[in-house]
Design a protein around this motif. Structure first.
Motif, PDB file in Angstrom:
ATOM      1  N   LEU B  20       0.838  -1.201   0.000  1.00 33.94           N
ATOM      2  CA  LEU B  20       0.000   0.000   0.000  1.00 33.94           C
ATOM      3  C   LEU B  20       0.870   1.247   0.000  1.00 33.94           C
ATOM      4  CD1 LEU B  20      -2.856  -0.993   2.453  1.00 33.94           C
ATOM      5  CD2 LEU B  20      -3.057  -0.443   0.027  1.00 33.94           C
ATOM      6  N   SER B  21       1.914   1.240   0.847  1.00 36.24           N
ATOM      7  CA  SER B  21       2.792   2.405   0.918  1.00 36.24           C
ATOM      8  C   SER B  21       3.627   2.553  -0.340  1.00 36.24           C
ATOM      9  CB  SER B  21       3.714   2.308   2.135  1.00 36.24           C
ATOM     10  OG  SER B  21       3.041   2.794   3.266  1.00 36.24           O
ATOM     11  N   VAL B  23       2.453   2.027  -3.302  1.00 38.15           N
ATOM     12  CA  VAL B  23       1.584   2.716  -4.247  1.00 38.15           C
ATOM     13  C   VAL B  23       1.453   4.193  -3.864  1.00 38.15           C
ATOM     14  CG1 VAL B  23      -0.730   2.803  -5.226  1.00 38.15           C
ATOM     15  CG2 VAL B  23       0.353   0.595  -4.716  1.00 38.15           C
ATOM     16  N   LEU B  24       1.132   4.397  -2.619  1.00 36.45           N
ATOM     17  CA  LEU B  24       0.955   5.785  -2.158  1.00 36.45           C
ATOM     18  C   LEU B  24       1.662   5.944  -0.825  1.00 36.45           C
ATOM     19  CD1 LEU B  24      -0.610   8.415  -2.935  1.00 36.45           C
ATOM     20  CD2 LEU B  24      -2.308   7.669  -1.264  1.00 36.45           C
ATOM     21  N   PRO B  25       2.694   6.779  -0.754  1.00 34.90           N
ATOM     22  CA  PRO B  25       3.477   6.906   0.481  1.00 34.90           C
ATOM     23  C   PRO B  25       2.564   7.251   1.665  1.00 34.90           C
ATOM     24  CG  PRO B  25       4.547   8.079  -1.275  1.00 34.90           C
ATOM     25  CD  PRO B  25       3.219   7.639  -1.809  1.00 34.90           C
ATOM     26  N   LEU B  27       0.199   5.496   2.953  1.00 32.18           N
ATOM     27  CA  LEU B  27      -1.108   4.844   2.938  1.00 32.18           C
ATOM     28  C   LEU B  27      -1.103   3.637   3.865  1.00 32.18           C
ATOM     29  CD1 LEU B  27      -3.913   4.876   1.718  1.00 32.18           C
ATOM     30  CD2 LEU B  27      -3.102   3.388  -0.092  1.00 32.18           C
ATOM     31  N   SER B  39      -0.160  10.393   7.338  1.00 36.37           N
ATOM     32  CA  SER B  39      -0.399  11.666   6.650  1.00 36.37           C
ATOM     33  C   SER B  39       0.854  12.532   6.703  1.00 36.37           C
ATOM     34  CB  SER B  39      -1.602  12.390   7.253  1.00 36.37           C
ATOM     35  OG  SER B  39      -1.484  12.447   8.646  1.00 36.37           O
ATOM     36  N   PHE B  42       3.060  11.313   4.000  1.00 34.51           N
ATOM     37  CA  PHE B  42       2.540  11.727   2.704  1.00 34.51           C
ATOM     38  C   PHE B  42       2.868  13.199   2.428  1.00 34.51           C
ATOM     39  CE2 PHE B  42      -0.946  13.337   0.033  1.00 34.51           C
ATOM     40  CZ  PHE B  42      -0.689  12.572  -1.091  1.00 34.51           C
ATOM     41  N   ILE B  46       5.178  14.804  -0.502  1.00 36.81           N
ATOM     42  CA  ILE B  46       4.716  15.775  -1.499  1.00 36.81           C
ATOM     43  C   ILE B  46       5.621  17.009  -1.492  1.00 36.81           C
ATOM     44  CG2 ILE B  46       2.847  17.374  -2.055  1.00 36.81           C
ATOM     45  CD1 ILE B  46       1.992  14.680  -2.724  1.00 36.81           C
ATOM     46  N   TRP B  73      11.735  11.980 -12.042  1.00 33.62           N
ATOM     47  CA  TRP B  73      11.161  10.653 -11.790  1.00 33.62           C
ATOM     48  C   TRP B  73      11.972   9.569 -12.468  1.00 33.62           C
ATOM     49  CZ3 TRP B  73       8.885  10.689  -7.654  1.00 33.62           C
ATOM     50  CH2 TRP B  73       7.982  11.695  -7.276  1.00 33.62           C
ATOM     51  N   TRP B 155      11.665   6.755   0.268  1.00 35.79           N
ATOM     52  CA  TRP B 155      10.589   5.923  -0.280  1.00 35.79           C
ATOM     53  C   TRP B 155      10.666   4.503   0.305  1.00 35.79           C
ATOM     54  CZ3 TRP B 155       7.073   7.033  -4.403  1.00 35.79           C
ATOM     55  CH2 TRP B 155       6.359   5.941  -4.881  1.00 35.79           C
TER      56      TRP B 155
END
Lengths: 254, 714
Positions: B20-21, B23-25, B27, B39, B42, B46, B73, B155
Motif C-alpha cells: 500500500l505504501s 503505491v501511495l506513500p 497509505l 499523513s 505523505f 509531497i 522521476w 521511499w
C-alpha cells in the motif's frame, strides 16, 4: 460602627470566596477573623476598603455606604482605613521614610507627588510614627535592609500616618516568628487601646487569638461558622474547633 | 532500506501494508492505524518532491516543470532500482552467508557506502554526457541525481516502516526518515544558494588585496609627508633671432642648483601627420644633490603646470658621488594656448624625492571617519533619548496589570469620545486661527506645533471628562428610557463612524488589490455606508440592550490597541523606517534618527511594559489602600520598582541603536555607514577598513561599558 450586610464575592474565575456574610463591628473593638487559608479572610478584609470589589451586599461605616462610593469618595474613605499586610507590601528599593510618608498620599495633592513633595508636618509626623513603633533610627535605610519584624513595623507606621479610624490587618504576623508576632500584635493592641481604634485582624494561631482578640469571627469556605468573644474561644470544644478548621485540623496552642 | 532487517512473525499483512505504501506513500501506515504518521509521511513526500522538482527547474536555463518532473522521476526510478538491488543483495547475504551480527552491520554500512559512491559516479557521468539537448544538459544536474537518490531512500524507508507497523503493531524509529529529509533539504539548499566551493578556492587570491587593506588600514589614518628637494632654471621658447633668453643660473653654495644652457630654444613639434621634430637640445648641469640618489626632470609650462617630458631624453638621472650630474634634454612638446603669442618662459624642474616622513597629523579619511563615528554615536543617543520620552508613557498603557482594572460604562465612553472628538476639532480650528495670526506654519513651525499639541491634548482631555460626566449625570437625572436611548444613539454614531472607516479601508485597501483603482473607487461609497450601517445598528443594539449599565474594560481595549501598534512598528525593520525618514526629511543623520526613534519607541515600549507587568503587586495594593490615586500609585509603587530594569533596558537599547545606526547609514541615514558605503563604492578599501575598524572599536567599547553599567543596576 462598621456594618457588613449579606456580603458575597465571586471572582471572575467563578471562585465563590464569600457567601452572604453579615456582621457588625463596634468602634474600638479588636476583631479577629480566623479560618484556614482560602477560607475568605483576605477577601473579606479587602472588600471592606474595596481593594476587592464585592459582588453583592452592602458595607456601611459610620453612616457612609462604602459599596456605593465613587472613586473620589472611595479614596477619602480609604485614607481613614489603615491596612497592614502579611508580606508588608513595602516598596523595597525606597527608604523607610518614603514608605512611611506614602501613607500620607491620600492627604497630599496628586500634583505634589510628581516632584515627591510632602508637607513639612507630614515629615515630622512620619518620625513620630517611626518612634511609636520603635525604629526611628532606621528612617534613612532602604526598606529591604530591614528584618521582617522591622519591615512590619514600617507597615504599621505607614498605616498610622493615615490617622486612621480603623486598621485592617491581613495576617500581619504570618511571615514572622512567635516572639516578633507578639511584639507586632502588642503594637496593634496598644494602638487599639490608646487611640480607641477599631482593629480587624486575620490570624492563624489560636493562642494569639485568645491573647489579643476582643471578639472573634470564624470563616470556613466563605461562610461565618463561629462568632464570639475571646472567652468563647477559650472554651471552644474540639468539635466546634474542627467545624472552623476542618476535619483534619489538630489543636496546637493553648 | 531496513525493510527486511528482522524476520517478521506475521508476513502476509505486513507485505500488504508495504505494498500500500509502495503505491501511495503513507497509505500503509494510515491503514495500519497510524493515521497521523501516515499523513505526515505523505505530506513530507509531497513537499520534498515538489521542492526537488522546482529547484531543478529553477536552475535550468528554461524553467519547465514538466520536463524537470519527468527527468526527476526517471532518475528516481533508476536510483530506486539500484537501491532495490542492494537491498536484495543484503537480504541474500544475511540469509545465507553472514550470520554474525557484527558482520551484518559491516555489510550494511558497506552497502550504504557503495550506494553513495555509485550515486556520485552516476551524477558525474550524467554531468559529462548529458546527451545532446541543451535543455537536458541544464536540467541534468548533479542535484537531480542526489535528491532523487535520497528520495529513493525515503521511499523505501516508508515502505519498510508500513510493513513493520502492519506486522507487529510497534512503532519503528523515525530516524532514517528525518535523516534523509534533512539530507535532501541540505542538498537542495546547497543548490539554491548556489554554493560553489571550487570557485571559492580558485578565486580566493582576488580578495587578498582588499582583505589586506581592510584588515590593516592604519597607514591611511595618518598623513605622510614627502620631503623633496627642487632646483629650477628658466628657459625661453620659442627663440626668435637675436634673443638670448633669461640669464643662466649660478651655482649656489649649500643649496641644490642646476644650470641649463642655452636658456633659449624651440619646442618639439608633433605634426598632424605624426611626424616628430625634436626641439633644441639643452644641457642640464646640477650640483649639491644627495650623492648616489636619483633626480627626476619635470617640465613646467608657462601656466605653471609641471609634466614629465617624454621622448626627448632621459628624465630619471643618477647623481654621482660628488652630488652632481650632467644630462642632455631636447625641449619637449608643450601645448601652448593659441592666444599666447610670442616668447614664453618655461621652467625646468629637477626634483629629488628623498624621504617619506611619517607625521602625527590625521589623514583626511581618518578625520572623516572620526566625524562620521561621532555622528553615529550621537544619532544612537538621540534616538534612544526620544525613544525613552515616548516609550515610557506608552509602556504604562501597554502593561496588563495596570490597565486591566480600568473600567468604564458605555455612557461614559460614549459621552467622552464624542466630546473628545469635538474638543479635537475645536483645537484644530483654534490652532488654525493662531497659525494664521502668527503668519502661517512656515513662519513659526515649532511654536504653532507646540500650541497645537497643548490645545489638542488639553481640549481632547477636557472634552472627554466633560462628556463622560455629562452623560453619566444625565443618566441619573433624566428618565431612564430617555437617557438610555440617547446614549445608545450616540454610541451607534461612534460605531457608524468606525464602520464607515472600516468600509473605506476594505474598499481602498483590500478590494483595490484585486480590482483596478477606478472600479474600486466607484463602489467605495457603497462599502463605507454599508459598514457604517451595520456597525451602527450593532452598536445601538449592544449599547441599548446588552451592556448599558455594565462595565466595559476600556483599559484592556487601550492595552490591546497600543500593544498591536507597537508590535507592528517593531516588526518593521529600522532599515525600512530609514527609507521613510529619507523621503520625509532627506538623506542624512536626521532621517536615521527618525528611523531609529520609531523602532526604539516600539522596542523599548515592549521591554518597559513587560518589566512593569512583572513587578510585585503588593506595594500597589498598599498605596491604593492609603487612598492614593492612580498617578500616586504609579509614582510611589510602580516607578521605584521598574527603575532598575528601565535603566538597564535603556542602556542596552542605546548599545543596539549605535550598532543599528551604522547599518542605517548604508541606506542614507547619515553617520559612518554613509561614508563607509561611499568608500566601498569608490574602491577605497583602505579608508573603508578605517571605518570598519572604528565601528568595531566603538561597538566593543560600548558593549563593555553598557554591560558594566547594567550589572550595577540589576
Amino acid at each position: 460602627m462598621l456594618q457588613i450586610e449579606n456580603l458575597t464575592k465571586i471572582y471572575d474565575d467563578g471562585t465563590q470566596a464569600l457567601t452572604d456574610v453579615s456582621f457588625t463591628v463596634e468602634e474600638g473593638e479588636f476583631l479577629v477573623v480566623i479560618g484556614l487559608s482560602g477560607s475568605g479572610k483576605s477577601t473579606l478584609l479587602r472588600c471592606i476598603n474595596r481593594l476587592v470589589e464585592p459582588t453583592e451586599g452592602r458595607i456601611t461605616w459610620n453612616g457612609r455606604d462604602i459599596t456605593a462610593a465613587d472613586q473620589s469618595e472611595l479614596r477619602e474613605i480609604r485614607r481613614e482605613i489603615g491596612m497592614i499586610f502579611q508580606h508588608f507590601n513595602l516598596v523595597k528599593r525606597s527608604t523607610v521614610m518614603t514608605n512611611v510618608l506614602s501613607g500620607r498620599l491620600g492627604y497630599t495633592p496628586p500634583a505634589w507627588s510628581l516632584i515627591n513633595r510632602f508637607r513639612k508636618e507630614d515629615r515630622v509626623r512620619a518620625m513620630q510614627a517611626l518612634e511609636r513603633v520603635g525604629i526611628p533610627d532606621k528612617a534613612g535605610n532602604r526598606a529591604d535592609e530591614l528584618s521582617g519584624g522591622q519591615q512590619q513595623r514600617v507597615g504599621i507606621a505607614r498605616a498610622l500616618m493615615q490617622e486612621p479610624k480603623m486598621i485592617l490587618a491581613d495576617e500581619p504576623v504570618a511571615s514572622l516568628d512567635p516572639v516578633l508576632a507578639h511584639s507586632i500584635l502588642g503594637n496593634l493592641e496598644r494602638i487599639n487601646q490608646e487611640d480607641n481604634m477599631t482593629v480587624i485582624c486575620s490570624l492563624h494561631f489560636l493562642d494569639l487569638v485568645q491573647r489579643y482578640a476582643s471578639r472573634v469571627i470564624g470563616l470556613r469556605d466563605g461562610v461565618i461558622v463561629f462568632e464570639g468573644d475571646s472567652q468563647d474561644i477559650r472554651q471552644l470544644s474540639d468539635e466546634r474547633f474542627k467545624e472552623i478548621y476542618g476535619e483534619e485540623a489538630e489543636r496546637l496552642g493553648g | 532500506m531496513d525493510a527486511n532487517q528482522e524476520p517478521t512473525v506475521n508476513r502476509r499483512p505486513s507485505l500488504l501494508y508495504g505494498a500500500l505504501s509502495l503505491v501511495l506513500p503513507g497509505l500503509g501506515q494510515a491503514i495500519a492505524g497510524q493515521f497521523r504518521r501516515g499523513s505526515g509521511i505523505f505530506l513530507t513526500f509531497i513537499v520534498l518532491a515538489g521542492l526537488s522538482i522546482w529547484t531543478v527547474a529553477q536552475r535550468a536555463r528554461f524553467p519547465d516543470l514538466t520536463l524537470s518532473a519527468q527527468i526527476f522521476w526517471i532518475v528516481f526510478l533508476e536510483c530506486a532500482a539500484l537501491l532495490l538491488f542492494l537491498i536484495c543483495i543484503r537480504y541474500l547475504l544475511n540469509r545465507f552467508l553472514i550470520k554474525d551480527v557484527s558482520g551484518q552491520v559491516f555489510t550494511q554500512w558497506g552497502l550504504i557506502i557503495f550506494y553513495a559512491v555509485a550515486i556520485f559516479l552516476i551524477a558525474d557521468s550524467l554531468l559529462s554526457n548529458a546527451g545532446t539537448s541543451e535543455e537536458l544538459q541544464q536540467v541534468y544536474e548533479s542535484t537531480t541525481v542526489f535528491s532523487a537518490a535520497i528520495f529513493a531512500v525515503f521511499w523505501f524507508w516508508q515502505i519498510g516502516d508500513a510493513a513493520r507497523i502492519g506486522a507487529r503493531q510497534e512503532i519503528p524509529s523515525m530516524g532514517p526518515a528525518i535523516a534523509s529529509a534533512c539530507l535532501l533539504i541540505f542538498v537542495l539548499g546547497w543548490n539554491i544558494t548556489q554554493i560553489d566551493l571550487p570557485k571559492a578556492i580558485e578565486e580566493y587570491r582576488d580578495t587578498q588585496v582588499i582583505l589586506r587593506q581592510l584588515i590593516w588600514p592604519w597607514e591611511a589614518a595618518f598623513e605622510f609627508e614627502v620631503v623633496s628637494v627642487e632646483a629650477t632654471a628658466r628657459v625661453q621658447a620659442p627663440c626668435p633671432e637675436g634673443e638670448i633668453g633669461p640669464p643662466e643660473n649660478e651655482p649656489i653654495a649649500g643649496e641644490s642648483w642646476i644650470i641649463v644652457t642655452p636658456t633659449c630654444g624651440e619646442l618639439s613639434v608633433l605634426s598632424l601627420s605624426g611626424e616628430f621634430t625634436p626641439g633644441t637640445e639643452l644641457t642640464i648641469t646640477g650640483g649639491n644633490f644627495t650623492p648616489g640618489s636619483e633626480v627626476e626632470i619635470f617640465w613646467k609650462n608657462p601656466i605653471g603646470n609641471p609634466f614629465r617630458p617624454r621622448g626627448v631624453g632621459e628624465t630619471i638621472i643618477p647623481i654621482d658621488e660628488n652630488g652632481e650630474f650632467v644630462t642632455n634634454l631636447n625641449i619637449p612638446q608643450a601645448l601652448i594656448p593659441d592666444t599666447a603669442v610670442g616668447a614664453q618662459i618655461h621652467t625646468v624642474v629637477i626634483r629629488e624625492e628623498s624621504t617619506v616622513v611619517f607625521t602625527w597629523r590625521l589623514s583626511r579619511e581618518m578625520k572623516l571617519a572620526l566625524v562620521g563615528m561621532l555622528e553615529t554615536i550621537m544619532l544612537g543617543l538621540m534616538a534612544t533619548f526620544f525613544g525613552i520620552i515616548f516609550a515610557v508613557p506608552l509602556s504604562f498603557l501597554a502593561a496588563r496589570n495596570l490597565m486591566s482594572n480600568i473600567v468604564s460604562t458605555i455612557s461614559a465612553i460614549t459621552g467622552g469620545l464624542l466630546l473628545a472628538v469635538a474638543g479635537l476639532i475645536l483645537a484644530g480650528l483654534i490652532t488654525g486661527q493662531i497659525s494664521s495670526l502668527l503668519g502661517g506654519l512656515s513662519e513659526n513651525p515649532i511654536l504653532i506645533a507646540l500650541i497645537g499639541l497643548v490645545l489638542v491634548l488639553g481640549l481632547g482631555y477636557l472634552g472627554w471628562r466633560l462628556g463622560s460626566w455629562g452623560l453619566a449625570t444625565l443618566g441619573e437625572r433624566a428618565p431612564a428610557i430617555l437617557s438610555r436611548i440617547l446614549t445608545a444613539f450616540l454610541f451607534a454614531l461612534i460605531g457608524a463612524a468606525f464602520g464607515y472607516a472600516l468600509g473605506l479601508f476594505f474598499s481602498r485597501g483590500i478590494r483595490a488589490i484585486i480590482l483596478p483603482d477606478e472600479v474600486a473607487a466607484l463602489t467605495e461609497d457603497r462599502y463605507a455606508i454599508f459598514g457604517a450601517g451595520v456597525l451602527g445598528v450593532i452598536s445601538f443594539i449592544y449599547a441599548y440592550r446588552i451592556n448599558f449599565d455594565g462595565e466595559i474594560r476600556i483599559g484592556m481595549i487601550i492595552y490591546a490597541i497600543v500593544r498591536t501598534i507597537m508590535n507592528i512598528v517593531r516588526a518593521i525593520e529600522p532599515l525600512i523606517w530609514a527609507l521613510v525618514g529619507i523621503i520625509w526629511v532627506g538623506p542624512g543623520p536626521f532621517a536615521g534618527t527618525i528611523a531609529l526613534t520609531l523602532h526604539t519607541i516600539a522596542a523599548l515600549g515592549k521591554l518597559y511594559s513587560e518589566s512593569i507587568e512583572s513587578i510585585d503587586p503588593g506595594p500597589l495594593e498598599a498605596i491604593q489602600a492609603t487612598g492614593g490615586n492612580r498617578l500616586q500609585t504609579i509614582i510611589y509603587a510602580v516607578i521605584p520598582q521598574v527603575l532598575p530594569p528601565f535603566i538597564s533596558f535603556t542602556i542596552y537599547r542605546w548599545d543596539i541603536n549605535v550598532r543599528l545606526s551604522t547599518v542605517i547609514g548604508l541606506v542614507g541615514g547619515g553617520g559612518i555607514g554613509f561614508i563607509l558605503i561611499q568608500w566601498i563604492r569608490q574602491f577605497e578599501y583602505e579608508a573603508a577598513g578605517l571605518a570598519v575598524w572604528l565601528i568595531a572599536i566603538t561597538v566593543s567599547v560600548l558593549d563593555y561599558v553598557s554591560s558594566e553599567i547594567r550589572e550595577r543596576f540589576v
